[in-house]
Design an enzyme around this catalytic site. Sequence first.
Site, PDB file in Angstrom:
ATOM      1  CB  SER A   1      12.899   2.032  15.445  1.00 52.21           C
ATOM      2  OG  SER A   1      11.567   1.708  15.760  1.00 52.21           O
TER       3      SER A   1
ATOM      4  CG  HIS B   1      11.970   3.210  11.121  1.00 55.09           C
ATOM      5  ND1 HIS B   1      11.940   2.963   9.762  1.00 55.09           N
ATOM      6  CD2 HIS B   1      11.353   2.162  11.701  1.00 55.09           C
ATOM      7  CE1 HIS B   1      11.335   1.815   9.540  1.00 55.09           C
ATOM      8  NE2 HIS B   1      10.955   1.306  10.698  1.00 55.09           N
TER       9      HIS B   1
ATOM     10  CG  ASP C   1       8.630   0.607  13.537  1.00 54.56           C
ATOM     11  OD1 ASP C   1       8.748   0.218  12.360  1.00 54.56           O
ATOM     12  OD2 ASP C   1       9.591   0.743  14.312  1.00 54.56           O
TER      13      ASP C   1
ATOM     14  CG  MET D   1       3.416  -2.152  14.463  1.00 52.20           C
ATOM     15  SD  MET D   1       4.249  -3.260  15.606  1.00 52.20           S
ATOM     16  CE  MET D   1       5.965  -2.795  15.321  1.00 52.20           C
TER      17      MET D   1
ATOM     18  CG  HIS E   1       8.001  -0.088   8.757  1.00 51.48           C
ATOM     19  ND1 HIS E   1       8.799  -0.921   9.524  1.00 51.48           N
ATOM     20  CD2 HIS E   1       7.401  -0.907   7.846  1.00 51.48           C
ATOM     21  CE1 HIS E   1       8.674  -2.160   9.104  1.00 51.48           C
ATOM     22  NE2 HIS E   1       7.819  -2.191   8.097  1.00 51.48           N
TER      23      HIS E   1
ATOM     24  CG  MET F   1       5.017  -3.287   9.976  1.00 50.09           C
ATOM     25  SD  MET F   1       6.114  -3.379  11.403  1.00 50.09           S
ATOM     26  CE  MET F   1       6.319  -1.638  11.716  1.00 50.09           C
TER      27      MET F   1
ATOM     28  CG  MET G   1      10.543  -6.380   7.398  1.00 52.79           C
ATOM     29  SD  MET G   1      10.717  -4.872   8.386  1.00 52.79           S
ATOM     30  CE  MET G   1      10.886  -5.532  10.057  1.00 52.79           C
TER      31      MET G   1
ATOM     32  N   GLY H   1       6.886  -6.648  14.037  1.00 54.20           N
ATOM     33  CA  GLY H   1       5.942  -6.662  15.157  1.00 54.20           C
ATOM     34  C   GLY H   1       6.508  -6.121  16.460  1.00 54.20           C
ATOM     35  CG  PHE H   2       6.890  -7.675  19.210  1.00 56.39           C
ATOM     36  CD1 PHE H   2       6.111  -7.077  20.199  1.00 56.39           C
ATOM     37  CD2 PHE H   2       6.329  -8.675  18.432  1.00 56.39           C
ATOM     38  CE1 PHE H   2       4.796  -7.478  20.403  1.00 56.39           C
ATOM     39  CE2 PHE H   2       5.010  -9.088  18.630  1.00 56.39           C
ATOM     40  CZ  PHE H   2       4.243  -8.486  19.620  1.00 56.39           C
ATOM     41  N   GLY H   3      10.222  -4.675  18.730  1.00 55.28           N
ATOM     42  CA  GLY H   3      11.626  -4.297  18.807  1.00 55.28           C
ATOM     43  C   GLY H   3      12.389  -5.346  19.619  1.00 55.28           C
TER      44      GLY H   3
ATOM     45  CG  ASP I   1      12.893  -2.073  10.644  1.00 52.03           C
ATOM     46  OD1 ASP I   1      13.404  -2.029  11.773  1.00 52.03           O
ATOM     47  OD2 ASP I   1      11.703  -1.768  10.406  1.00 52.03           O
ATOM     48  N   GLY I   2      15.561  -4.161  11.945  1.00 50.38           N
ATOM     49  CA  GLY I   2      15.381  -5.225  12.932  1.00 50.38           C
ATOM     50  C   GLY I   2      16.689  -5.817  13.400  1.00 50.38           C
ATOM     51  N   GLY I   3      16.959  -5.665  14.690  1.00 55.33           N
ATOM     52  CA  GLY I   3      18.141  -6.295  15.290  1.00 55.33           C
ATOM     53  C   GLY I   3      19.467  -5.667  14.882  1.00 55.33           C
TER      54      GLY I   3
ATOM     55  N   GLY J   1      16.348   0.477  16.784  1.00 55.73           N
ATOM     56  CA  GLY J   1      15.428   0.876  17.847  1.00 55.73           C
ATOM     57  C   GLY J   1      16.099   0.803  19.193  1.00 55.73           C
TER      58      GLY J   1
END
Length: 216
Positions: free
Chosen positions: A6, A31, A33, A35, A64, A66, A135, A140-142, A173-175, A195
């Site tokens: 990301s 990827h 992002d 926003m 992506h 958002m 998700m 919203g945040f990495g 996506d995420g963590g 990310g």
Amino acid sequence: MKIAPSFLSCDFSKLGEELVRMDKAGADLIHLDVMDGHFVPNITFGAPVIKWGRPYTKLPFDVHLMISEPHRYIKDFAEAGADIITIHVECDSDIGETLDLINSYGIKAALSVKPNTPASAVFPYIDKLYMVLVMTVEPGFGGQSFMADMLPKVKEIKDYAKSVGHDIVIEADGGINEATIAQCSEAGIDISVSGTGVFKADDAAAAIADLKKLSK
Ligand code: DX5
Ligand code: ZN
């Protein structure tokens, strides 16, 4: 497992170099992002930044969105060089019409579900979709913690797609990092976004190789 670093976690003062670095490190997709500070409480970048980055790599650009009204900007992202465009099922645009618009540019269309949205929200649109993005953090945040309780959505979506005879790719996506990727692969995820796990590692190539080794 395909790995999509990301771009949110890159050094934006070196946009082109960062893309080349990820390409050489073995990334499968990039990827991106986007926003708008309205759909999510953070602002990143728009189509011009993606267009500037496009000449630096041939890797697919996985965009992506958002943003609250994606239908207004699909043309811009198509012209900037997106290969996959993901919109959120929770956005304010007409979902079916926006997916049709993405497909009309010959771009792969994808739909994402936030953690509190059930997997079934994507079912009415399944035949318009190349991919569903599940998700595994609140968008919203990495750098947030992985929500393992989102993983059952993968089977639900795959089972539904199969029941209607439609092929579907699932991205999470995420963590996602060395500690969480094995669960993603077991759950049947095809593409993992990472990310901080990749961009902030000392050696991005080693980080991507590790993620691949720990998954199928
Ligand atoms: C979050 C973004 C993610 C994020 C992932 O809203 O959609 O793509 O950059 O970052 P990590 O891997 O650090 O959770
Ligand atoms: Zn993302």
